[in-house]
Write an enzyme that holds these catalytic residues in place. Structure first.
Site, mmCIF file in Angstrom:
data_model
loop_
_atom_site.group_PDB
_atom_site.id
_atom_site.type_symbol
_atom_site.label_atom_id
_atom_site.label_comp_id
_atom_site.label_asym_id
_atom_site.label_seq_id
_atom_site.Cartn_x
_atom_site.Cartn_y
_atom_site.Cartn_z
ATOM 1 N N ASN A 74 0.950 -1.193 -0.141
ATOM 2 C CA ASN A 74 -0.092 0.064 -0.010
ATOM 3 C C ASN A 74 0.943 1.342 -0.077
ATOM 4 O O ASN A 74 2.074 1.228 0.640
ATOM 5 C CB ASN A 74 -0.817 -0.157 1.260
ATOM 6 C CG ASN A 74 -0.407 -0.151 2.556
ATOM 7 O OD1 ASN A 74 0.590 -0.690 2.716
ATOM 8 N ND2 ASN A 74 -1.027 0.404 3.479
ATOM 9 N N ILE A 75 0.480 2.381 -0.782
ATOM 10 C CA ILE A 75 1.207 3.387 -0.954
ATOM 11 C C ILE A 75 0.378 4.539 -0.527
ATOM 12 O O ILE A 75 -0.835 4.849 -1.445
ATOM 13 C CB ILE A 75 1.707 3.722 -2.199
ATOM 14 C CG1 ILE A 75 2.699 2.398 -2.657
ATOM 15 C CG2 ILE A 75 2.543 5.092 -2.476
ATOM 16 C CD1 ILE A 75 3.166 2.351 -4.272
ATOM 17 N N GLU A 76 0.423 5.363 0.618
ATOM 18 C CA GLU A 76 -0.503 6.281 1.094
ATOM 19 C C GLU A 76 -0.041 7.738 0.542
ATOM 20 O O GLU A 76 1.151 8.160 0.133
ATOM 21 C CB GLU A 76 -0.574 6.297 2.490
ATOM 22 C CG GLU A 76 -1.114 5.098 3.043
ATOM 23 C CD GLU A 76 -1.391 4.890 4.362
ATOM 24 O OE1 GLU A 76 -0.988 5.859 5.141
ATOM 25 O OE2 GLU A 76 -2.273 3.989 4.634
ATOM 26 N N CYS A 134 -4.246 0.716 -2.599
ATOM 27 C CA CYS A 134 -4.048 -0.763 -1.812
ATOM 28 C C CYS A 134 -2.972 -1.556 -2.332
ATOM 29 O O CYS A 134 -2.813 -1.599 -3.591
ATOM 30 C CB CYS A 134 -5.336 -1.275 -1.679
ATOM 31 S SG CYS A 134 -6.790 -0.323 -0.881
ATOM 32 N N GLU A 172 -2.934 -4.637 -3.206
ATOM 33 C CA GLU A 172 -3.346 -5.543 -3.917
ATOM 34 C C GLU A 172 -3.650 -4.810 -5.445
ATOM 35 O O GLU A 172 -3.295 -5.590 -6.301
ATOM 36 C CB GLU A 172 -5.015 -6.033 -3.734
ATOM 37 C CG GLU A 172 -5.141 -6.758 -2.354
ATOM 38 C CD GLU A 172 -5.426 -5.912 -1.152
ATOM 39 O OE1 GLU A 172 -4.854 -4.952 -1.197
ATOM 40 O OE2 GLU A 172 -6.208 -6.301 -0.446
ATOM 41 N N CYS A 177 -10.287 -4.785 0.583
ATOM 42 C CA CYS A 177 -11.450 -4.051 0.727
ATOM 43 C C CYS A 177 -12.301 -4.038 -0.569
ATOM 44 O O CYS A 177 -11.903 -4.806 -1.605
ATOM 45 C CB CYS A 177 -10.607 -2.627 0.743
ATOM 46 S SG CYS A 177 -10.184 -2.040 -1.015
ATOM 47 N N CYS A 205 -10.934 -3.314 -3.997
ATOM 48 C CA CYS A 205 -9.872 -4.203 -4.438
ATOM 49 C C CYS A 205 -10.484 -5.623 -4.881
ATOM 50 O O CYS A 205 -10.237 -6.219 -5.808
ATOM 51 C CB CYS A 205 -8.804 -4.520 -3.235
ATOM 52 S SG CYS A 205 -7.678 -3.418 -3.152
HETATM 53 N N1 THU Z 1 -5.485 -1.391 2.497
HETATM 54 C C1 THU Z 1 -4.826 -2.276 1.540
HETATM 55 O O1 THU Z 1 -3.638 -2.011 1.161
HETATM 56 N N2 THU Z 1 -5.383 -3.147 1.226
HETATM 57 C C2 THU Z 1 -6.733 -3.421 1.490
HETATM 58 O O2 THU Z 1 -7.233 -4.451 0.876
HETATM 59 C C3 THU Z 1 -7.186 -2.691 2.812
HETATM 60 C C4 THU Z 1 -6.660 -1.527 3.168
HETATM 61 C C5 THU Z 1 -4.472 -0.064 2.794
HETATM 62 C C6 THU Z 1 -4.913 1.014 2.521
HETATM 63 C C7 THU Z 1 -4.654 1.938 3.399
HETATM 64 O O3 THU Z 1 -3.273 2.394 3.257
HETATM 65 C C8 THU Z 1 -4.415 1.296 4.705
HETATM 66 O O4 THU Z 1 -4.541 0.020 4.302
HETATM 67 C C9 THU Z 1 -5.414 1.397 5.814
HETATM 68 O O5 THU Z 1 -6.852 1.415 5.231
#
Ligand code: THU
Length: 133
Positions: free
Chosen positions: A45-47, A56, A58, A89, A92
């Protein structure tokens, strides 16, 4: 001897998780998809400070693979450091369904616990290109 694919994909997802950029949620996620030819593409994941731009793990893994020309997938793994295993999520799930179809989705944690579910059970009555006809 090569490792069974399920262990390779789990290890790739675990490694990818270490590269997560998650300073806002502090929730690091790693994912890896396996192609039908046995190749593995991973993602984290890259915020972003503009939270809605976050990607996300995935989707990063799948889009990396698709951008390299891969269109046939056989499995995906998601690794998070939580006691309760983390499912993909909703966004995804839609992307996994559209690009990978009814593949097994393995959710795992760092303690070695894992559970595998089929995509059709994670996204029942899915909307996809079949609905556009
Ligand atoms: N996140 C994912 O990378 N995959 C998911 O299926 C659920 C959420 C990440 C997004 C965000 O960076 C962090 O988890 C919190 O939501």
């Amino acid at each position: 001897m090569s490792q069974p694919i399920s262990l390779r994909i789990l290890e790739a997802a675990r490694q990818a998780r270490t590269r997560a950029v998650a300073p806002f949620s502090n929730f690091q996620v790693g994912a890896a998809v396996q192609t039908e030819s046995g190749e593995i593409f991973s993602g984290c994941n890259i915020e972003n400070a503009s939270y809605g731009l976050t990607l996300c793990a995935e989707r990063v893994a799948i889009f990396k693979a698709v951008s390299e020309g891969e269109r046939q997938f056989s499995a995906i793994a998601i690794v998070v450091d939580t006691d309760d295993l983390t499912p993909p999520c909703g966004a995804c799930r839609q992307i996994i369904w559209e690009f990978c179809g009814d593949i097994p989705v393995t959710m795992a944690n760092l303690a070695g616990r894992s559970e595998t579910m089929q995509m059709r059970d994670l996204l029942p009555k899915a909307f996809d290109s079949g609905n556009l006809k």
